[in-house]
Structures are given as C-alpha cells and as structure tokens.
Design a protein around this motif. Structure first.
Motif: not given
Ligand SMILES: [Cu+2]
Length: 130
Positions: A76, A111, A113-115, A119, A122
């Motif tokens: 993340m 967040c 960072v692509f999760c 996402h 988030m």
């Molecule tokens: Cu993310």
C-alpha cells in the motif's frame, strides 16, 4: 603611577557578563537536548484492502508525531497530499513517517499504491486541532 580602578572594574563586569552569556547558551543547549529527547507520540495505522484503521487520526497543531504504518495484505501507500508526505507500506514491515502538522483543519490521507478495485476510495481523515 597606579592605573585607575575603573577599567579593572569594567573588565570584571565584562567577564561576569560573558559568564552570564555562557550560562544562557548552556541552558539553551540543555533545553534543545530536552526537546530532541522528548518522547514523540506514536500513532499506529494499519492498512488492508480497502480501509485504514483508524480511519480518523487526530493530531494537535505543531505536535510532532511518528506514524507507524503496516499493511495486513498487499503493498500500500500512505499519503497526505496537504502535508506533502507519503510512504510505501510493505507487508510484514512497519514503516515510520514523521509528521508535524503546521496547519489546522481536516485533511485527507489516502492509499496511493494501486491495491485493487476499491483503491480509489481508500482514504481516511487527518484532523489537526489548533
Ligand atoms: Cu491502494
């Protein structure tokens, strides 16, 4: 001929003043050390798809804090755009991020960072109280 007394007295006063300044400088250094060693409040924030826990973090204006960031599942990112700070969070590690808010208000942390498919939403709230 004896030297006049006044210059000697003047020198004594000058020395006393120097000693006073040195004392002040020492006191200042001690105060600085005390500040440097003051315990910084630690705030733990855990991430998992697609939430941060806690979702709201309350800080005081000007108070330095250390955020300890973990993720329970996938890599993340933790970002507070208004304070221009961010940190990658890697599973199995604790990442630390120092923050000293210089403005009061309610700010978004998110967040970055692509999760996964949640996402984009988030995020959490950073409340800085004056
Ligand atoms: Cu993310």
């Amino acid at each position: 001929m004896r030297p006049p007394l006044a210059p000697a007295a003047g020198r004594r006063q000058f020395c006393a003043r120097l000693a006073g300044l040195a004392g002040l400088a020492a006191a200042g250094a001690l105060a600085g050390d005390a500040l440097a060693q003051a315990p910084v409040r630690v705030i733990r924030i855990s991430a998992r798809r697609f939430v941060f826990t806690p979702g709201t973090v309350r800080l005081k204006l000007g108070e330095p804090v250390q955020l300890e960031l973990t993720t329970e599942d996938v890599p993340m990112g933790f970002s507070v755009p208004d304070f221009k700070v961010r940190q990658d969070i890697v599973p199995g590690t604790t990442q630390t991020l120092r923050l000293q808010p210089d403005k009061a208000g309610e700010f978004v942390f998110l967040c970055d960072v692509f999760c996964g498919s949640g996402h984009e939403t988030m995020n959490g709230s950073l409340v800085v109280e004056a």
